[in-house]
Design an enzyme around this catalytic site. Structure first.
Site, PDB file in Angstrom:
ATOM      1  N   GLY A 207       0.810  -1.211   0.000  1.00 43.75           N
ATOM      2  CA  GLY A 207       0.000   0.000   0.000  1.00 43.75           C
ATOM      3  C   GLY A 207       0.838   1.253   0.000  1.00 43.75           C
TER       4      GLY A 207
ATOM      5  CG  ASN B 149      -0.997   4.228  -4.058  1.00 44.50           C
ATOM      6  OD1 ASN B 149      -1.295   3.163  -3.530  1.00 44.50           O
ATOM      7  ND2 ASN B 149      -1.866   5.209  -4.233  1.00 44.50           N
ATOM      8  CB  SER B 150      -1.297   7.627  -1.102  1.00 43.67           C
ATOM      9  OG  SER B 150      -2.168   6.635  -0.575  1.00 43.67           O
TER      10      SER B 150
ATOM     11  CG  LEU C  36       0.399   5.950   7.455  1.00 46.06           C
ATOM     12  CD1 LEU C  36      -0.171   4.913   8.412  1.00 46.06           C
ATOM     13  CD2 LEU C  36       1.009   7.118   8.225  1.00 46.06           C
ATOM     14  N   GLY C  37       2.480   4.560   3.685  1.00 45.59           N
ATOM     15  CA  GLY C  37       3.336   3.717   2.865  1.00 45.59           C
ATOM     16  C   GLY C  37       4.293   4.528   2.022  1.00 45.59           C
TER      17      GLY C  37
ATOM     18  CE1 TYR D 181      -9.332   0.314   9.332  1.00 47.43           C
ATOM     19  CE2 TYR D 181      -9.752   1.330  11.464  1.00 47.43           C
ATOM     20  CZ  TYR D 181      -8.915   1.116  10.382  1.00 47.43           C
ATOM     21  OH  TYR D 181      -7.669   1.687  10.357  1.00 47.43           O
TER      22      TYR D 181
END
Length: 313
Positions: free
Chosen positions: A32, A34-35, A37-38, A182
């Protein structure tokens, strides 16, 4: 799992990403990426000389993110690879492309979407946040174990403390609630990481399983999952109360690179309510340490993913 004495905690008041030592010669997988935290995690690791495999489900967005990173860090060793954690076939295919590996950072996630399912028919949040990462960890664990400092960093949320594992309705077919499921998926992250650490120690495997959570951090996660009024409230909260993704990424960076990190530890922000701040040791929900719960979740995760992790309990 117990916290270290205060004297052994990281220096939360001063530790920032700039304090991460050189990572030259080490290989990381960040899911993940691409934006949010990652992306911040890849930026820091890439700037420190690591070989970084950034994964993304959306290749166009991933390519844009990687191009921007390489424009900023032209000497960085960053690769982009496709990985859809909502599809276990994609997880297996991705795992075949990974060679030597030091650290897996299970960062990707979905947050509070309408009820949905993975390709294999599992509730989307449990499927992406837990089952996909469970399978990925199992498929890559042997490679991580060959590292001199192998680690699995599982990124969870403070909301795991509001969760429970609904074994009687694991996929929300009877009573789905966005926050409820969640929280289930984030508790599953914690239970899995603790159980993984327990089994690694039992089997004398020199890999550290470590947890991290970002506190309340402004990322795309809050706006890409929720809809309607919930989405508006998340956006407003991000503007008014959240810390930025750069700060939010610090706990997982510390878990992945800190020299004093031990298996079974959990890092989060040091501020009030663990919502903001610098990384420090925090505690999980007490129930997450329950051995029977850990074994039950492990067994059903192996059954649902078809990935057996050969570690005796």
């Amino acid at each position: 799992m117990s916290s270290a004495p205060d004297a052994e905690k990281p220096s939360a008041a001063s530790w920032v990403a700039d304090h991460v030592s050189s990572q030259v010669g080490r290989t990381f997988v960040v899911t993940g990426a691409n934006s949010g935290l990652g992306l911040e995690t890849v930026r820091t690791l890439g700037g420190l000389g690591a070989d970084v495999i950034m994964t993304t489900r959306d290749q166009d967005k991933g390519q844009q993110a990687m191009d921007a990173l390489l424009a900023e860090l032209p000497d960085a060793k960053i690769e982009l690879r496709s990985l859809d954690l909502a599809d276990l076939d994609s997880v297996r295919e991705f795992a075949t492309t990974v060679g030597a590996l030091d650290v897996l950072i299970n960062n990707a996630g979905v947050m509070m979407p309408p009820h949905g399912r993975t390709r294999q028919g599992y509730e989307l949040q449990l499927g992406v946040n837990h089952l996909g990462h469970f399978a990925l960890t199992g498929l890559l664990l042997e490679r991580i174990a060959n590292s001199e400092d192998g680690r699995v960093v599982t990124v969870t949320s403070g909301l795991h403390k509001r969760g429970r594992i609904h074994f009687d309705d694991l996929h929300g077919e009877q009573d789905y609630g966005r926050t409820k499921y969640y929280a289930q998926s984030k508790l599953a992250n914690v239970v899995f990481a603790i159980e993984l650490n327990r089994r690694l120690r039992t089997n004398n495997i020199p890999v550290r399983s470590v947890l991290a959570h970002p506190g309340y951090s402004a990322t795309n996660l809050q706006s890409s999952g929720p809809t309607g009024v919930g989405k508006l409230l998340m956006k407003a909260g991000n503007r008014l109360f959240a810390q930025d993704a750069e700060m939010g990424a610090l706990p997982q960076l510390y878990a992945a690179t800190g020299t004093d990190v031990e298996g079974g530890q959990f890092y989060g922000p040091d501020g009030r309510g663990e919502s903001k701040g610098f990384p420090t040791l925090v505690e999980p929900l007490d129930d997450a340490r329950d051995r029977e719960l850990g074994k039950r979740l492990w067994d059903i995760s192996e059954e649902l993913t078809g990935v057996r992790i050969p570690l005796d309990p």
